[in-house]
Write an enzyme that holds these catalytic residues in place. Structure first.
Site, PDB file in Angstrom:
ATOM      1  N   SER A  12      10.289   6.088  10.051  1.00  0.00           N
ATOM      2  CA  SER A  12       9.500   5.775  11.227  1.00  0.00           C
ATOM      3  C   SER A  12      10.144   4.328  11.542  1.00  0.00           C
ATOM      4  CB  SER A  12       8.202   5.982  11.077  1.00  0.00           C
ATOM      5  OG  SER A  12       7.226   5.282  12.080  1.00  0.00           O
ATOM      6  N   CYS A  47      -3.038   1.936   7.948  1.00  0.00           N
ATOM      7  CA  CYS A  47      -2.080   0.902   7.333  1.00  0.00           C
ATOM      8  C   CYS A  47      -2.510  -0.574   7.277  1.00  0.00           C
ATOM      9  CB  CYS A  47      -0.947   0.878   8.286  1.00  0.00           C
ATOM     10  SG  CYS A  47       0.415   0.113   7.490  1.00  0.00           S
ATOM     11  N   CYS A  56       4.518  -7.029   7.568  1.00  0.00           N
ATOM     12  CA  CYS A  56       5.175  -6.631   8.689  1.00  0.00           C
ATOM     13  C   CYS A  56       5.562  -7.481   9.664  1.00  0.00           C
ATOM     14  CB  CYS A  56       4.843  -5.248   9.254  1.00  0.00           C
ATOM     15  SG  CYS A  56       5.814  -4.629  10.387  1.00  0.00           S
ATOM     16  N   GLY A  83       5.467  -2.190   7.127  1.00  0.00           N
ATOM     17  CA  GLY A  83       6.889  -2.683   7.241  1.00  0.00           C
ATOM     18  C   GLY A  83       7.513  -1.662   8.503  1.00  0.00           C
ATOM     19  N   GLU A  84       8.646  -2.229   8.696  1.00  0.00           N
ATOM     20  CA  GLU A  84       9.783  -1.708   9.442  1.00  0.00           C
ATOM     21  C   GLU A  84      10.645  -1.188   8.924  1.00  0.00           C
ATOM     22  OE1 GLU A  84      10.154  -0.322  12.769  1.00  0.00           O
ATOM     23  OE2 GLU A  84      12.188  -0.009  12.017  1.00  0.00           O
ATOM     24  N   ASN A 121      -6.524   4.545  14.488  1.00  0.00           N
ATOM     25  CA  ASN A 121      -7.606   4.114  13.437  1.00  0.00           C
ATOM     26  C   ASN A 121      -8.264   2.820  13.886  1.00  0.00           C
ATOM     27  OD1 ASN A 121      -8.024   5.348  11.032  1.00  0.00           O
ATOM     28  ND2 ASN A 121      -6.102   5.235  10.234  1.00  0.00           N
ATOM     29  N   CYS A 149       2.333  -5.090  15.635  1.00  0.00           N
ATOM     30  CA  CYS A 149       1.541  -4.368  16.664  1.00  0.00           C
ATOM     31  C   CYS A 149       0.262  -4.537  16.230  1.00  0.00           C
ATOM     32  CB  CYS A 149       1.892  -2.792  15.915  1.00  0.00           C
ATOM     33  SG  CYS A 149       3.788  -2.412  15.990  1.00  0.00           S
ATOM     34  N   SER A 188       7.934   5.096  17.201  1.00  0.00           N
ATOM     35  CA  SER A 188       6.409   4.912  17.399  1.00  0.00           C
ATOM     36  C   SER A 188       6.387   4.423  19.084  1.00  0.00           C
ATOM     37  CB  SER A 188       5.767   3.916  16.551  1.00  0.00           C
ATOM     38  OG  SER A 188       5.602   4.365  15.553  1.00  0.00           O
ATOM     39  N   LEU A 189       5.838   5.128  19.835  1.00  0.00           N
ATOM     40  CA  LEU A 189       6.002   5.017  21.314  1.00  0.00           C
ATOM     41  C   LEU A 189       4.680   4.472  21.922  1.00  0.00           C
ATOM     42  CD1 LEU A 189       8.242   5.254  23.498  1.00  0.00           C
ATOM     43  CD2 LEU A 189       7.307   7.546  23.973  1.00  0.00           C
ATOM     44  N   HIS A 190       3.837   4.968  21.891  1.00  0.00           N
ATOM     45  CA  HIS A 190       2.276   4.701  22.269  1.00  0.00           C
ATOM     46  C   HIS A 190       2.005   4.145  23.752  1.00  0.00           C
ATOM     47  CE1 HIS A 190       1.985   5.254  17.979  1.00  0.00           C
ATOM     48  NE2 HIS A 190       2.560   3.910  17.726  1.00  0.00           N
ATOM     49  N   CYS A 232      -2.474  -2.543  14.368  1.00  0.00           N
ATOM     50  CA  CYS A 232      -2.273  -2.188  12.889  1.00  0.00           C
ATOM     51  C   CYS A 232      -2.597  -3.533  12.082  1.00  0.00           C
ATOM     52  CB  CYS A 232      -0.616  -1.930  12.814  1.00  0.00           C
ATOM     53  SG  CYS A 232      -0.226  -1.977  10.948  1.00  0.00           S
ATOM     54  N   GLU A 243       0.669  -1.120  -0.020  1.00  0.00           N
ATOM     55  CA  GLU A 243      -0.006   0.114   0.038  1.00  0.00           C
ATOM     56  C   GLU A 243       0.683   1.145   0.098  1.00  0.00           C
ATOM     57  OE1 GLU A 243      -3.794  -1.614   2.492  1.00  0.00           O
ATOM     58  OE2 GLU A 243      -2.282   0.003   3.457  1.00  0.00           O
ATOM     59  N   CYS A 265       3.112   8.339   1.657  1.00  0.00           N
ATOM     60  CA  CYS A 265       3.487   7.654   2.591  1.00  0.00           C
ATOM     61  C   CYS A 265       3.703   6.211   1.984  1.00  0.00           C
ATOM     62  CB  CYS A 265       2.364   7.460   3.732  1.00  0.00           C
ATOM     63  SG  CYS A 265       2.394   6.211   5.020  1.00  0.00           S
TER      64      CYS A 265
HETATM   65  S1  SF4 Z   1       2.646  -0.252  13.106  1.00  0.00           S
HETATM   66 FE1  SF4 Z   1       4.084  -0.294  11.358  1.00  0.00          FE
HETATM   67  S2  SF4 Z   1       5.712  -1.752  12.483  1.00  0.00           S
HETATM   68 FE2  SF4 Z   1       3.925  -2.064  13.564  1.00  0.00          FE
HETATM   69  S3  SF4 Z   1       3.057  -3.773  12.641  1.00  0.00           S
HETATM   70 FE3  SF4 Z   1       2.322  -1.921  11.473  1.00  0.00          FE
HETATM   71  S4  SF4 Z   1       3.529  -1.612   9.828  1.00  0.00           S
HETATM   72 FE4  SF4 Z   1       4.425  -2.947  11.187  1.00  0.00          FE
END
Ligand code: SF4
Length: 484
Positions: free
Chosen positions: A299, A454, A219, A269-270, A410, A223, A332-334, A226, A198, A212
């Site tokens: 990120s 995402c 990934c 992805g990371e 989201n 998380c 990304s902390l959260h 996501c 995407e 983006c």
């Molecule tokens: S937020 Fe980013 S790092 Fe976390 S699972 Fe989704 S795509 Fe991967």
């Protein structure tokens, strides 16, 4: 007699028997190694790869298993599998070089995968063109937004035909596109091996046009909030697959008299788990599309050692470091406590908050650059004044060198968390800004009406494709069965 002697030896009676057994054993082991080495040498079209083992073969191609290798694109001619290879999984976070995957199914070379020097060399040596033609072709590809060789109107027809004979323009195919009321464009691209990824284009009122983009197909970070994380990891993207996502948006904008101004690596992805390809794409964004490094954001979920590596880029000011030390980094902390962060971001088990914050401080000290922290506000979980105060305390050592982007989470299938209220958002921002002096702003969610979160569009597309396949495979019901 000889035979009886031989059998006696083999049966192990006496010292001679032991020697013979050892000799035979060694010979057999040597034979097995030799056969193994020959069997794992794989010859592919235009590529010869010697792999140490079948798992190395699959790791080197980024293909998850034999089954997926064969079924990735039904009907496409893939090279034969190495004999006796077993299905293996690629280590989820491994940085694999799978450039070859995107080149396999087509005979034409992706022109976007060539550097300017390679393009110049090809035009001069193969198509016998003067040197200045490379500049013209390059400008058509990256500044003038040509979507076909035919459009390159100031090139001689013979050159346009020559280019079309050898090259294709990119390897991404738009599988699905949605345009939001707010102008956000979300696309699912199908890659040459059938994978979906995407990318999103976000137009802002201040004139910024931000893409983006994804750095991996799927990934491995998992998380829970996501959709991509829920779908798992498929493979690394190549430099040109990453770059092309931004290029295609840039091409469309150019046609409307605009230009792509910013790129954020916040798609699938990371990025820091695919650094070689991501940094290559960053170079291309800068060199070919003219996007300044300070307008490119990478990120990360918080891979502490990779953040330290980025900080150390300052040691290479003449080389790659000149660019990498200028890009923006967003973490990304959260959550402010390990147990809570681990519950929503499994990576926290590997790099807990203390280790992550130490890496962030190291980054700021070495680069003197500001870090961004991403905070997805989840109602009842991390939106209270108490959490805001904990966050202020956690970030106070970085005061003056950090910024917090707060965005309402989201809503995602498979995750129960809901966005925080406006009052909770205002209170949260206020505590950070006023009480702790940590600049914090609300990031407006874009494309809410089009599944712009995402992984959401890809998930929808995969579900649709699956339903279509199920429908196609289901035999029509006979009228009797229906009436029954
Ligand atoms: S937020 Fe980013 S790092 Fe976390 S699972 Fe989704 S795509 Fe991967």
């Amino acid at each position: 007699m000889i035979s009886a002697h031989f059998h006696r030896k083999l049966a192990g009676r006496g010292r001679a028997g032991g020697r013979l057994r050892r000799t035979l054993g060694r010979t057999f082991a040597l034979l097995v190694m030799l056969i193994g080495a020959l069997g794992s040498t794989v010859v592919r079209p235009r590529t010869v790869t010697a792999c140490r083992s079948s798992s190395a073969f699959f790791a080197s191609t980024g293909v998850l298993s034999i089954r997926r290798w064969q079924s990735a694109v039904p009907g496409r001619a893939y090279p034969p599998l190495p004999k006796k290879a077993k299905a293996v999984a690629v280590p989820a976070a491994a940085e694999t070089d799978n450039t070859v995957v995107s080149r396999l199914p087509s005979a034409l070379t992706d022109i976007y995968a060539l550097s300017e020097q390679e393009l110049c060399g090809f035009l001069q040596n193969t198509l016998h063109q003067p040197k200045y033609r490379a500049k013209q072709v390059h400008a058509w590809l990256y500044q003038r937004g040509a979507a076909s060789f035919e459009e390159m109107s100031d090139l001689p027809k013979s050159l346009r035909l020559g280019l079309a004979e050898h090259f294709k323009l990119g390897c991404l195919e738009v599988a699905f596109e949605q345009v939001s009321k707010d102008g956000t464009v979300k696309r699912a691209y199908r890659l040459a091996d059938g994978q979906l990824i995407e990318a999103v284009l976000m137009p802002y009122e201040d004139g910024r046009r931000t893409a983006c983009i994804s750095s991996q197909a799927g990934c491995a970070m998992g998380c829970v909030f996501c959709q991509t994380g829920q779908m798992g990891f498929a493979r690394q993207l190549t430099e040109s697959e990453i770059f092309e996502q931004a290029l295609l948006f840039s091409r469309d904008l150019t046609k409307g008299g605009e230009r792509l101004s910013n790129v954020v690596f916040m798609g699938e992805g990371e990025p820091l788990n695919n650094r070689r390809q991501v940094f290559g794409a960053v170079r291309r964004l800068n060199a070919d599309l003219g996007i300044g490094a300070r307008h490119i954001t990478v990120s990360t979920v918080g891979l502490a050692p990779r953040i330290r590596d980025l900080a150390d880029a300052v040691d290479d000011p003449e080389g790659e470091g000149a660019l990498l030390s200028q890009i923006k980094v967003a973490v990304s902390l959260h959550a402010t406590r390990d147990a809570e962060r681990t519950a929503i971001m499994p990576v926290n088990r590997r790099f807990p908050i203390s280790e992550l914050m130490a890496a962030c401080q190291y980054y700021v000290q070495r680069t003197n650059r500001r870090l961004s922290f991403e905070w997805a506000l989840i109602s009842g979980q991390n939106d209270s004044p108490q959490v805001a105060n904990e966050l202020g305390r956690l970030l106070s050592p970085l005061k003056g060198k950090c910024h917090v982007n707060v965005i309402n989470v989201n809503p995602t299938t498979g995750f129960e968390g809901q966005p925080g209220s406006k009052a909770a958002m205002d209170r949260f921002l206020n505590i950070l800004n006023e009480d702790w002096g940590i600049p914090a702003t609300m990031r407006v969610r874009r494309g809410l009406d089009i599944n712009a979160g995402c992984g959401q569009l890809k998930n929808e597309l995969l579900t649709r494709e699956l339903s279509a396949k199920v429908l196609a495979a289901t035999p029509p019901r006979s009228p009797e069965a229906s009436s029954a």
